[in-house]
Design a protein around this motif. Structure first.
Motif, PDB file in Angstrom:
ATOM      1  N   GLU A  84       0.812  -1.220   0.000  1.00  0.00           N
ATOM      2  CA  GLU A  84       0.000   0.000   0.000  1.00  0.00           C
ATOM      3  C   GLU A  84       0.840   1.263   0.000  1.00  0.00           C
ATOM      4  OE1 GLU A  84      -3.282  -0.269  -0.312  1.00  0.00           O
ATOM      5  OE2 GLU A  84      -2.971  -2.441  -0.342  1.00  0.00           O
ATOM      6  N   ALA A  85       2.148   1.110   0.224  1.00  0.00           N
ATOM      7  CA  ALA A  85       3.025   2.277   0.299  1.00  0.00           C
ATOM      8  C   ALA A  85       3.135   2.959  -1.064  1.00  0.00           C
ATOM      9  CB  ALA A  85       4.411   1.863   0.788  1.00  0.00           C
ATOM     10  N   ALA A  86       3.177   4.270  -1.035  1.00  0.00           N
ATOM     11  CA  ALA A  86       3.331   5.029  -2.277  1.00  0.00           C
ATOM     12  C   ALA A  86       4.736   4.847  -2.829  1.00  0.00           C
ATOM     13  CB  ALA A  86       3.071   6.513  -2.017  1.00  0.00           C
ATOM     14  N   PRO A  87       4.878   4.719  -4.136  1.00  0.00           N
ATOM     15  CA  PRO A  87       6.219   4.557  -4.712  1.00  0.00           C
ATOM     16  C   PRO A  87       7.083   5.780  -4.451  1.00  0.00           C
ATOM     17  CG  PRO A  87       4.569   4.954  -6.431  1.00  0.00           C
ATOM     18  CD  PRO A  87       3.823   4.725  -5.155  1.00  0.00           C
ATOM     19  N   VAL A  88       8.359   5.545  -4.222  1.00  0.00           N
ATOM     20  CA  VAL A  88       9.288   6.640  -3.953  1.00  0.00           C
ATOM     21  C   VAL A  88       9.584   7.386  -5.254  1.00  0.00           C
ATOM     22  CG1 VAL A  88      11.633   7.195  -3.207  1.00  0.00           C
ATOM     23  CG2 VAL A  88      10.313   5.464  -1.991  1.00  0.00           C
ATOM     24  N   GLN A  89       9.580   8.701  -5.182  1.00  0.00           N
ATOM     25  CA  GLN A  89       9.878   9.532  -6.354  1.00  0.00           C
ATOM     26  C   GLN A  89      11.302  10.075  -6.252  1.00  0.00           C
ATOM     27  OE1 GLN A  89       7.700   9.859  -8.927  1.00  0.00           O
ATOM     28  NE2 GLN A  89       6.333   8.489  -7.806  1.00  0.00           N
ATOM     29  N   TYR A  90      12.069   9.945  -7.316  1.00  0.00           N
ATOM     30  CA  TYR A  90      13.439  10.455  -7.338  1.00  0.00           C
ATOM     31  C   TYR A  90      13.520  11.642  -8.280  1.00  0.00           C
ATOM     32  CZ  TYR A  90      14.819   6.115  -5.003  1.00  0.00           C
ATOM     33  OH  TYR A  90      14.953   5.083  -4.104  1.00  0.00           O
ATOM     34  N   ASP A  91      14.121  12.736  -7.810  1.00  0.00           N
ATOM     35  CA  ASP A  91      14.226  13.958  -8.606  1.00  0.00           C
ATOM     36  C   ASP A  91      15.542  13.990  -9.375  1.00  0.00           C
ATOM     37  OD1 ASP A  91      11.772  14.902  -7.645  1.00  0.00           O
ATOM     38  OD2 ASP A  91      12.742  15.707  -5.838  1.00  0.00           O
TER      39      ASP A  91
END
Length: 439
Positions: A106-113
């Motif tokens: 259920e965790a939101a995917p990590v976003q990389y900048d």
């Protein structure tokens, strides 16, 4: 096409067997319920856990570190909870320390900048590589930041990217060059800045003309003043992708016995490692997932899968529809240098290139016999060693005397065993000789 280059001594031509997966695009495998992350995924000291049982972790967070000795940090491939800090099955060491994570789906995917790496210094880039846990994906898992820090007296003048992928069956690098050529080339540029060189050659075997074309265009697009990246087609011959053989094929330089490539002014990196460096530097994304070729006539659905490190073979088998009744052997790695395994509970590591599910007609189970002194292994050895003498001495309980035949220069490519008409397990004899000679 340019003239095809190759190394001068030895080599063999096993059946390529790449047709099952060469045309299959990389497919992201759904994350299973649990991951088992081996703590020792590189040459050097294994990681010490930085988490405790029942801790919550976020994808990309550090879960292991090396405080002393050679090594790189380990990162959580997913968000979830630490279920256990114990041991897991291992293809070579039977079992190894590991961290088990229960996945939070259920965790939101990590976003990389994305960041501009061109403004960073060489030391800043090198630190990013180390922090990202990057190791040699195409080899034994040597920490990449160490490889990119050659001795100060070494005069490095060029980078070689290894896209040969000479082992039969494996197509993971091939697909990454086709689908992520720009990332591979950008990774090469980052490495070149770290090393302070302006020349890079990408070696690709000629049985991958599509990769040669795509990578050639990507390289040409960024080449210019102070940056010259070219693709060099190679003859199809095993073990073309071995570091010392690749160097000799492309540069004509010969790395001395027991010496490193830096001794002849060269650093070699795998194309997939270059792509991982791009991710670590440009996006700050650690190495915790990789492309693995799943092939052989014994699996229901061959594939090139992007999987999380720590995914068990059993979960991959379930995802691909199971194995066929005629399955005879499972190998982690390629058929020449991989290891046969008897369990599906082994997790994927950063250096897992492929898992092969082979049937009886894909393996040779002929019993071995005594050496017939034909000399074929001497002709096939790319290092110019004497495999037959090493084996004979081991059988005579004289393993400590095998250094004279070059046992410690052997990188266990398996060319000798492949060509041997007596089917002698020469690589196993070499490994045994090394263990006994070191005592």
């Amino acid at each position: 096409m340019k003239s095809l280059l190759t190394f001068l001594k030895g080599g063999v031509h096993p059946p390529e067997a790449k047709g099952q997966t060469a045309s299959l695009p990389i497919e992201r495998m759904p994350v299973p319920k649990e991951l088992e992350i081996i703590l020792g995924q590189h040459i050097g000291a294994p990681c010490t856990p930085t988490v405790n049982k029942r801790d919550e972790v976020v994808e990309g967070a550090m879960i292991g570190e090396v405080k002393k000795g050679l090594g790189v940090p380990l990162h959580a491939p997913v968000s979830g909870k630490i279920k256990d800090i114990g041991t897991s099955a291992h293809p070579m060491r039977v079992s190894a320390p590991s961290i088990t994570i229960t996945v939070d789906h259920e965790a939101a995917p990590v976003q990389y900048d994305k960041t501009d790496w061109t403004t960073m210094s060489a030391q800043e880039l090198l630190a990013k590589v180390q922090e990202g846990g990057i190791v040699g994906i195409g080899g034994a898992g040597f920490p990449t930041h160490v490889k990119l820090s050659p001795p100060k007296d070494a005069k490095i003048d060029q980078l070689l990217l290894n896209g040969a992928e000479c082992e039969p069956y494996i197509t993971a690098d091939h697909r990454q060059m086709l689908e992520h050529a720009d990332e591979v080339v950008e990774g090469a540029r980052i490495i070149m800045k770290i090393l302070g060189v302006s020349e890079c050659k990408i070696g690709i075997e000629s049985n991958k003309p599509d990769a040669i074309d795509v990578m050639g265009k990507a390289a040409a697009a960024v080449s210019g003043a102070g940056c010259n990246i070219v693709v060099q087609p190679l003859e199809v011959k095993y073990p073309q992708g071995s570091e010392k053989q690749l160097i000799q094929a492309i540069t004509g330089r010969k790395v001395p016995a027991m010496a490193l490539p830096s001794a002849v002014g060269v650093v070699v990196q795998n194309v997939a490692t270059a792509s991982a460096i791009y991710d670590a530097v440009v996006y700050g994304k650690p190495l915790y997932e990789k492309v693995v070729t799943i092939s052989g006539k014994g699996i229901n659905k061959p594939a090139n899968l992007l999987v999380k490190v720590g995914t068990k073979v059993s979960d991959i088998v379930d995802y691909l529809g199971g194995v066929k009744p005629e399955l005879a052997k499972i190998i982690m790695g390629g058929p020449m240098m991989g290891f046969a395994v008897s369990s599906l509970d082994i997790p994927i590591t950063k250096t897992t290139s492929s898992i092969l599910f082979l049937t009886e007609d894909e393996i040779d189970a002929t019993p071995h016999s005594d050496c017939i002194r034909c000399g074929w292994c001497l002709d096939a050895c790319p290092m110019g060693l004497e495999p037959k003498e090493i084996a004979i001495h081991v059988e005579a309980n004289k393993a400590e005397d095998t250094a004279q035949f070059g046992v410690f220069d052997c990188f266990e490519c398996g060319s000798c065993a492949y060509i041997c008409p007596a089917k002698r397990p020469l690589v196993q004899f070499v490994r045994l000789a090394k263990m006994k000679a070191k005592r």
